[in-house]
Write a protein that holds these residues in place. Structure first.
Motif, PDB file in Angstrom:
ATOM      1  N   THR A  63      56.472 -14.453  -6.032  1.00 60.77           N
ATOM      2  CA  THR A  63      56.370 -13.746  -4.758  1.00 60.77           C
ATOM      3  C   THR A  63      56.323 -14.812  -3.674  1.00 60.77           C
ATOM      4  N   PHE A  64      57.345 -14.842  -2.822  1.00 61.66           N
ATOM      5  CA  PHE A  64      57.475 -15.916  -1.842  1.00 61.66           C
ATOM      6  C   PHE A  64      57.465 -15.335  -0.429  1.00 61.66           C
ATOM      7  N   ILE A  65      56.485 -15.768   0.364  1.00 65.02           N
ATOM      8  CA  ILE A  65      56.336 -15.301   1.734  1.00 65.02           C
ATOM      9  C   ILE A  65      56.483 -16.494   2.675  1.00 65.02           C
ATOM     10  N   GLN A  66      57.204 -16.291   3.791  1.00 62.88           N
ATOM     11  CA  GLN A  66      57.383 -17.347   4.780  1.00 62.88           C
ATOM     12  C   GLN A  66      56.794 -16.910   6.116  1.00 62.88           C
ATOM     13  N   HIS A  67      55.905 -17.726   6.665  1.00 65.44           N
ATOM     14  CA  HIS A  67      55.365 -17.445   7.993  1.00 65.44           C
ATOM     15  C   HIS A  67      56.359 -17.868   9.069  1.00 65.44           C
ATOM     16  N   GLU A  68      56.513 -17.040  10.076  1.00 66.78           N
ATOM     17  CA  GLU A  68      57.372 -17.394  11.208  1.00 66.78           C
ATOM     18  C   GLU A  68      56.663 -18.320  12.184  1.00 66.78           C
ATOM     19  N   LYS A  69      55.318 -18.304  12.166  1.00 67.38           N
ATOM     20  CA  LYS A  69      54.518 -19.207  12.982  1.00 67.38           C
ATOM     21  C   LYS A  69      53.440 -19.824  12.092  1.00 67.38           C
ATOM     22  N   ASN A  70      53.086 -21.063  12.390  1.00 70.04           N
ATOM     23  CA  ASN A  70      52.040 -21.730  11.619  1.00 70.04           C
ATOM     24  C   ASN A  70      50.701 -21.049  11.860  1.00 70.04           C
ATOM     25  N   GLN A  71      50.014 -20.676  10.769  1.00 68.53           N
ATOM     26  CA  GLN A  71      48.757 -19.944  10.874  1.00 68.53           C
ATOM     27  C   GLN A  71      47.560 -20.701  10.324  1.00 68.53           C
ATOM     28  N   GLY A  72      47.778 -21.862   9.735  1.00 73.27           N
ATOM     29  CA  GLY A  72      46.671 -22.660   9.219  1.00 73.27           C
ATOM     30  C   GLY A  72      46.384 -22.401   7.758  1.00 73.27           C
ATOM     31  N   VAL A  73      45.668 -23.329   7.155  1.00 72.01           N
ATOM     32  CA  VAL A  73      45.457 -23.302   5.713  1.00 72.01           C
ATOM     33  C   VAL A  73      44.619 -22.111   5.268  1.00 72.01           C
ATOM     34  N   VAL A  74      43.609 -21.724   6.047  1.00 67.45           N
ATOM     35  CA  VAL A  74      42.735 -20.642   5.602  1.00 67.45           C
ATOM     36  C   VAL A  74      43.481 -19.316   5.592  1.00 67.45           C
ATOM     37  N   ARG A  75      44.221 -19.021   6.654  1.00 66.82           N
ATOM     38  CA  ARG A  75      44.986 -17.772   6.675  1.00 66.82           C
ATOM     39  C   ARG A  75      46.068 -17.767   5.601  1.00 66.82           C
ATOM     40  N   THR A  76      46.640 -18.924   5.335  1.00 68.25           N
ATOM     41  CA  THR A  76      47.667 -19.010   4.299  1.00 68.25           C
ATOM     42  C   THR A  76      47.081 -18.697   2.930  1.00 68.25           C
ATOM     43  N   PHE A  77      45.950 -19.309   2.581  1.00 69.74           N
ATOM     44  CA  PHE A  77      45.326 -19.025   1.294  1.00 69.74           C
ATOM     45  C   PHE A  77      44.736 -17.621   1.250  1.00 69.74           C
ATOM     46  N   SER A  78      44.274 -17.127   2.405  1.00 70.92           N
ATOM     47  CA  SER A  78      43.788 -15.754   2.455  1.00 70.92           C
ATOM     48  C   SER A  78      44.908 -14.782   2.108  1.00 70.92           C
ATOM     49  N   GLU A  79      46.107 -15.058   2.598  1.00 69.25           N
ATOM     50  CA  GLU A  79      47.245 -14.194   2.274  1.00 69.25           C
ATOM     51  C   GLU A  79      47.620 -14.308   0.800  1.00 69.25           C
ATOM     52  N   CYS A  80      47.534 -15.516   0.255  1.00 64.66           N
ATOM     53  CA  CYS A  80      47.769 -15.683  -1.188  1.00 64.66           C
ATOM     54  C   CYS A  80      46.820 -14.785  -1.980  1.00 64.66           C
ATOM     55  N   THR A  81      45.555 -14.762  -1.582  1.00 60.96           N
ATOM     56  CA  THR A  81      44.553 -13.951  -2.272  1.00 60.96           C
ATOM     57  C   THR A  81      44.854 -12.465  -2.130  1.00 60.96           C
ATOM     58  N   GLN A  82      45.272 -12.043  -0.937  1.00 60.76           N
ATOM     59  CA  GLN A  82      45.576 -10.637  -0.700  1.00 60.76           C
ATOM     60  C   GLN A  82      46.787 -10.176  -1.512  1.00 60.76           C
ATOM     61  N   LEU A  83      47.745 -11.080  -1.703  1.00 63.09           N
ATOM     62  CA  LEU A  83      48.957 -10.736  -2.463  1.00 63.09           C
ATOM     63  C   LEU A  83      48.715 -10.774  -3.978  1.00 63.09           C
ATOM     64  N   ALA A  84      47.717 -11.518  -4.399  1.00 65.20           N
ATOM     65  CA  ALA A  84      47.451 -11.674  -5.829  1.00 65.20           C
ATOM     66  C   ALA A  84      46.947 -10.369  -6.432  1.00 65.20           C
ATOM     67  N   THR A  85      47.411 -10.076  -7.639  1.00 66.98           N
ATOM     68  CA  THR A  85      46.992  -8.856  -8.335  1.00 66.98           C
ATOM     69  C   THR A  85      46.286  -9.154  -9.653  1.00 66.98           C
ATOM     70  N   GLY A  86      46.150 -10.435 -10.001  1.00 65.18           N
ATOM     71  CA  GLY A  86      45.580 -10.808 -11.284  1.00 65.18           C
ATOM     72  C   GLY A  86      44.078 -10.607 -11.374  1.00 65.18           C
ATOM     73  N   GLN A  87      43.578 -10.627 -12.588  1.00 59.34           N
ATOM     74  CA  GLN A  87      42.141 -10.519 -12.835  1.00 59.34           C
ATOM     75  C   GLN A  87      41.413 -11.792 -12.404  1.00 59.34           C
ATOM     76  N   TYR A  88      42.154 -12.907 -12.421  1.00 58.18           N
ATOM     77  CA  TYR A  88      41.619 -14.190 -11.976  1.00 58.18           C
ATOM     78  C   TYR A  88      42.568 -14.770 -10.936  1.00 58.18           C
ATOM     79  N   VAL A  89      42.009 -15.544  -9.992  1.00 56.67           N
ATOM     80  CA  VAL A  89      42.806 -16.104  -8.906  1.00 56.67           C
ATOM     81  C   VAL A  89      42.535 -17.598  -8.794  1.00 56.67           C
ATOM     82  N   SER A  90      43.619 -18.370  -8.743  1.00 58.73           N
ATOM     83  CA  SER A  90      43.538 -19.815  -8.569  1.00 58.73           C
ATOM     84  C   SER A  90      44.371 -20.201  -7.363  1.00 58.73           C
ATOM     85  N   LEU A  91      43.783 -20.911  -6.400  1.00 61.11           N
ATOM     86  CA  LEU A  91      44.488 -21.333  -5.193  1.00 61.11           C
ATOM     87  C   LEU A  91      44.728 -22.838  -5.265  1.00 61.11           C
ATOM     88  N   VAL A  92      45.986 -23.238  -5.018  1.00 61.49           N
ATOM     89  CA  VAL A  92      46.388 -24.620  -5.253  1.00 61.49           C
ATOM     90  C   VAL A  92      47.132 -25.158  -4.032  1.00 61.49           C
TER      91      VAL A  92
END
Length: 308
Positions: A63-92
């Motif tokens: 699942t690949f998402i591209q931001h049109e404007k830079n939003q910073g690392v926290v919002r980027t990882f927050s979106e990764c978490t929101q998109l994740a559907t797994g029982q466990y989540v790893s942010l890298v």
């Protein structure tokens, strides 16, 4: 056999030269149930092209998402978490590397520890831009005090006392993320705040192994964003969610350290930060630093004068 899904979220920003190595390390995992999510935070290099070409050439689902404007690392990882559907989540981070058995061993550790375990972390090595090993242990490199016996359970005091968890080898149970709520997007760095909140409700488990590579280069946050990292701690401290004398003592100790580092990094609001730290800690050195900052004396000059 049914395997719980592990979501690996990659926050991508201007690390095109390292992306394929990371993506291949995800594809090489021995664990069979991985969901890959990549969010690119409006990179100005060819990161987007690298991800798209890799996905097309390998056929690996992403699942690949591209931001049109830079939003910073926290919002980027927050979106990764929101998109994740797994029982466990790893942010890298997009410049790190996972060892092939990282996820398999982490899931096995979750199974062993039970539902009260909200997160599992392991050690990792440090590598440079070329991939050469700089240090065999992340935990020992950043704080030797915790390296011989990495803490488990409630990590609030160790975290405030300088325990750094390697994010790339830290995996969180979805129930823990849901229990503590979303990332605080007002912070520059989300790690410490999230680990503290999870520790209030769940246990952390240490998996005694080196299972990844944390890359250090000239664009790493530890080199380029020292002031922002210190500012994040001031915001966390002002939330005031610590409990009991031991936690508050550790929080104030950390506040003094961050205020001193902010002054040393020539932060523009050093007098205000140092005065706040003095009022909270009543440490004489905070008053001295505040006075020096008010007089426009740099931290380096003070160190030379005192022989520190």
């Amino acid at each position: 056999m049914s395997y719980p899904v592990v979501s690996v979220g990659i926050g991508s920003y201007n690390n095109a030269r390292y992306l394929v190595t990371l993506l291949e390390s995800v594809r090489a995992q021995t664990y069979p149930a991985i969901e890959l999510v990549v969010v690119d935070d409006c990179s100005t290099d060819n990161s987007v092209e690298v991800v798209e070409n890799w996905a097309r050439q390998t056929g690996y689902p992403v699942t690949f998402i591209q931001h049109e404007k830079n939003q910073g690392v926290v919002r980027t990882f927050s979106e990764c978490t929101q998109l994740a559907t797994g029982q466990y989540v790893s942010l890298v981070g997009s410049d790190d590397v996972l060892d092939p058995d990282l996820i398999a061993r982490t899931v096995a550790e979750f199974d062993h520890r039970g539902l009260k375990c909200g997160a599992v972390y392991a050690d990792c090595r440090l590598i440079d831009a070329a991939g050469h090993e700089m240090a065999p242990s992340f935990l020992r490199y950043f704080n030797p005090a915790h390296a011989d016996s990495p803490p488990e359970g409630n990590l609030i005091v160790p975290l405030l006392r300088g325990l750094y968890l390697p994010t790339l080898t830290t995996t969180v149970r979805r129930e823990a993320l849901e229990a503590v709520g979303a990332h605080d997007e007002t912070l520059f760095s989300e790690d410490l705040d999230m680990w503290l909140r999870i520790s209030r409700c769940f246990h952390f488990a240490y998996l005694p192994a080196v299972l990844g590579s944390y890359r250090v280069h000239d664009r790493s946050a530890i080199h380029t964003n020292k002031l922002a990292l210190n500012e994040s701690y001031f915001r966390i401290y002002r939330k005031g969610y610590f409990e009991g004398p031991q936690e508050w003592a550790a929080a104030r100790h950390s506040l003094a350290d961050h205020a001193e580092h902010y002054y040393a990094s020539e932060g523009p609001e050093a007098p205000a930060r140092l005065w706040f730290a003095f009022k909270e800690t009543r440490l004489p050195k905070m008053a001295l630093f505040w006075l020096m900052a008010r007089l426009g004396i740099k931290y380096t000059a003070l160190r030379r004068a005192t022989g520190r």
